[in-house]
Design a protein around this motif. Structure first.
Motif, short mmCIF file in Angstrom:
data_model
loop_
_atom_site.label_atom_id
_atom_site.label_comp_id
_atom_site.label_asym_id
_atom_site.label_seq_id
_atom_site.Cartn_x
_atom_site.Cartn_y
_atom_site.Cartn_z
N HIS A 1 17.06 -16.16 4.61
CA HIS A 1 16.40 -15.85 5.89
C HIS A 1 16.37 -14.65 6.15
O HIS A 1 16.39 -14.02 7.25
CB HIS A 1 17.05 -16.83 6.99
N ARG A 2 15.98 -13.84 5.29
CA ARG A 2 15.64 -12.25 5.01
C ARG A 2 14.35 -11.98 4.97
O ARG A 2 13.79 -12.64 4.17
CB ARG A 2 16.63 -11.56 4.14
N GLU A 3 13.99 -10.91 5.61
CA GLU A 3 12.57 -10.43 5.62
C GLU A 3 12.63 -8.63 5.45
O GLU A 3 13.25 -8.17 5.69
CB GLU A 3 11.84 -10.48 7.00
N VAL B 1 9.52 -12.20 2.06
CA VAL B 1 10.40 -13.30 2.73
C VAL B 1 11.36 -13.48 1.39
O VAL B 1 10.81 -14.04 0.40
CB VAL B 1 9.68 -14.48 3.11
N THR C 1 19.21 -9.19 8.86
CA THR C 1 17.84 -10.02 8.49
C THR C 1 16.56 -9.36 8.10
O THR C 1 15.67 -10.07 7.79
CB THR C 1 17.88 -11.25 9.65
#
Length: 106
Positions: free
Chosen positions: A66-68, A62, A93
């Motif tokens: 807010h990126r995975e 993570v 994202t």
């Protein structure tokens, strides 16, 4: 090497394991997560907020913003890190480098 401490220092990603799994050195998800984080270049490691060690074949990062990152198996880590560095220049994202030759951005 790693150790368990009561409070996470700034700049160190949180390790998240499945419920009931303890962060022991020989636990496969713990080892995979630690190996992946260690393989990341410092600039990329600085963006990692959390590493999820769901097992040796399911590591997820993570990142800030807010990126995975779906890393997948703890294998070919240097190649995956290089592919991810290039992919992060694209908007998205979810970055999937589990198969680095067929990486995907969503």
């Amino acid at each position: 090497a790693y150790r368990t401490i009561p409070q996470r220092p700034p700049g160190v990603p949180a390790l998240v394991l499945p419920p009931g799994v303890l962060p022991l050195p020989d636990e496969p998800g713990t080892r995979a997560a630690a190996d992946v984080v260690r393989a990341l270049p410092p600039a990329l490691r600085a963006d990692v907020l959390e590493v999820r060690g769901n097992g040796p074949f399911d590591v997820v990062l993570v990142l800030t913003g807010h990126r995975e990152v779906r890393w997948g198996a703890d294998a070919d880590n240097e190649r995956k890190a290089a592919v991810l560095a290039a992919l992060l220049s694209r908007p998205g994202t979810v970055y999937d480098v589990s198969t680095p030759d067929l990486a995907v951005v969503r």
